[in-house]
Scaffold this motif. Structure first.
Motif, PDB file in Angstrom:
ATOM      1  N   GLU A   1       0.833  -1.204   0.000  1.00  0.00           N
ATOM      2  CA  GLU A   1       0.000   0.000   0.000  1.00  0.00           C
ATOM      3  C   GLU A   1       0.865   1.252   0.000  1.00  0.00           C
ATOM      4  OE1 GLU A   1      -3.321   0.766   0.241  1.00  0.00           O
ATOM      5  OE2 GLU A   1      -4.210  -1.244   0.273  1.00  0.00           O
ATOM      6  N   THR A   2       1.909   1.259   0.823  1.00  0.00           N
ATOM      7  CA  THR A   2       2.784   2.430   0.912  1.00  0.00           C
ATOM      8  C   THR A   2       3.513   2.669  -0.397  1.00  0.00           C
ATOM      9  OG1 THR A   2       3.113   1.964   3.266  1.00  0.00           O
ATOM     10  CG2 THR A   2       4.654   3.489   2.237  1.00  0.00           C
TER      11      THR A   2
ATOM     12  N   CYS B   1       2.552   1.717  -3.387  1.00  0.00           N
ATOM     13  CA  CYS B   1       1.590   2.144  -4.403  1.00  0.00           C
ATOM     14  C   CYS B   1       1.131   3.581  -4.183  1.00  0.00           C
ATOM     15  CB  CYS B   1       0.402   1.186  -4.420  1.00  0.00           C
ATOM     16  SG  CYS B   1       0.801  -0.432  -5.132  1.00  0.00           S
ATOM     17  N   ASP B   2       1.088   4.031  -2.930  1.00  0.00           N
ATOM     18  CA  ASP B   2       0.783   5.438  -2.664  1.00  0.00           C
ATOM     19  C   ASP B   2       1.834   6.337  -3.317  1.00  0.00           C
ATOM     20  OD1 ASP B   2      -1.543   5.012  -1.224  1.00  0.00           O
ATOM     21  OD2 ASP B   2      -0.521   4.988   0.721  1.00  0.00           O
ATOM     22  N   SER B   3       3.106   5.933  -3.190  1.00  0.00           N
ATOM     23  CA  SER B   3       4.189   6.711  -3.794  1.00  0.00           C
ATOM     24  C   SER B   3       4.091   6.689  -5.316  1.00  0.00           C
ATOM     25  CB  SER B   3       5.546   6.161  -3.345  1.00  0.00           C
ATOM     26  OG  SER B   3       5.724   6.323  -1.950  1.00  0.00           O
TER      27      SER B   3
ATOM     28  N   LYS C   1       1.430   9.055  -6.538  1.00  0.00           N
ATOM     29  CA  LYS C   1       1.860  10.461  -6.522  1.00  0.00           C
ATOM     30  C   LYS C   1       2.699  10.785  -7.749  1.00  0.00           C
ATOM     31  CE  LYS C   1       1.868  10.883  -1.476  1.00  0.00           C
ATOM     32  NZ  LYS C   1       2.716  11.046  -0.257  1.00  0.00           N
TER      33      LYS C   1
ATOM     34  N   LYS D   1      -6.736   2.024  -5.797  1.00  0.00           N
ATOM     35  CA  LYS D   1      -6.473   3.423  -5.464  1.00  0.00           C
ATOM     36  C   LYS D   1      -6.872   4.366  -6.593  1.00  0.00           C
ATOM     37  CE  LYS D   1      -2.677   2.376  -2.307  1.00  0.00           C
ATOM     38  NZ  LYS D   1      -3.347   2.911  -1.109  1.00  0.00           N
TER      39      LYS D   1
ATOM     40  N   GLY E   1       8.112  10.311  -0.657  1.00  0.00           N
ATOM     41  CA  GLY E   1       6.887  11.071  -0.511  1.00  0.00           C
ATOM     42  C   GLY E   1       7.101  12.565  -0.454  1.00  0.00           C
TER      43      GLY E   1
END
Length: 265
Positions: free
Chosen positions: A21-22, A24-26, A29, A82, A256
């Motif tokens: 998850e972390t 894929c968040d990056s 962005k 996401k 991030g």
């Protein structure tokens, strides 16, 4: 290029979906910044062909290729959840699970803003997923490879196994090859050098639950000192960039970090 071990987190095997998850968040962005993203994923969280004992290497590497496809599907699913368009391509025929890789199809998807994820390595035994990353980067005419791994730079030996491992702040690509340094295999490094593809190696262990910086006053280029859980960890040199000009440079950025910080770092 994501190593399979990274997806396993601290458990060392299978999937750690908090880590995925972390990551894929990056990625999301980066996509929001208008960057075209292609991803090659290793399979070391399930299988490592070179550690398969007396098993035939071709068959052992075939198992590893399947592992990379499983990882690709997991990352694609998380991105799609996401709201990020993602598609899995395979180096070997595997429809309907994944489309077979062709450079023209992938470039068309990248132009549409679709994240393309490459499973199956190169489709051949004896070649690592580092080589697959270099090959795919050349085929899609990528400007840079970001190699996400579990160490924070280039060492003379594995720092996770040897306390006396020496970190290099700068070295030529010829030295990288001559010394047999394990940041990337020789065929991948040579392919990147010959095609003018830059390489950024960074440690995915460094995350922050504050968006990649500890405060608004965080100095440009500073490395956030947080693990994925938000617990403080020792400061890490996040990246080393091997330029096509023949040198490796050290760069530090926060995972991030905002766009301006990243560019200046």
């Amino acid at each position: 290029k994501l190593s399979g071990e990274v997806l396993a987190g601290e458990q060392g095997h299978g999937f750690d979906f908090d880590v995925i998850e972390t990551i894929c968040d990056s990625i999301a962005k980066v996509v929001d910044m208008g960057v075209s993203v292609g991803i090659v994923i290793g399979g070391g969280n399930f299988w490592r062909g070179r550690s398969s004992g007396s098993m035939d290497r071709c068959r052992a590497d075939s198992i590893g290729m399947l592992g990379t496809v499983m990882n690709s599907i997991a990352v694609a699913d998380t991105l799609i959840a996401k709201g990020v368009e993602a598609k899995v391509y395979s180096a070997v025929a595997m429809e309907p699970i994944a489309e077979i890789f062709t450079a023209d199809k992938v470039r068309a998807d990248l132009d549409k803003g679709i994240v393309t994820i490459f499973g199956g390595g190169t489709g051949n035994p004896f070649f690592s997923t580092d080589s697959a990353a270099a090959l795919r980067a050349a085929q899609i005419k990528a400007e840079v490879i970001f190699k996400a791994t579990n160490v924070d730079g280039v060492y003379d030996k594995d720092p996770n196994k040897f306390d006396d491992a020496v970190k290099f702040d700068e070295l030529t690509q010829s030295e990288l090859l001559n010394r047999g340094l394990q940041v990337m295999d020789a065929s991948a490094a040579s392919l990147c050098r010959d095609n003018g593809i830059n390489i950024l190696v960074f440690d995915t262990e460094v995350y922050s639950n504050t968006g990649g910086q500890s405060s608004k006053s965080t100095p440009i280029g500073a490395v956030a000192q947080f693990a994925a859980s938000g617990k403080a960890v020792t400061k890490k040199n996040l990246a080393q960039i091997a330029m096509a000009y023949g040198y490796v440079y050290v760069a530090q950025i926060a995972m991030g970090a905002n766009q301006a910080q990243t560019i200046k770092a």
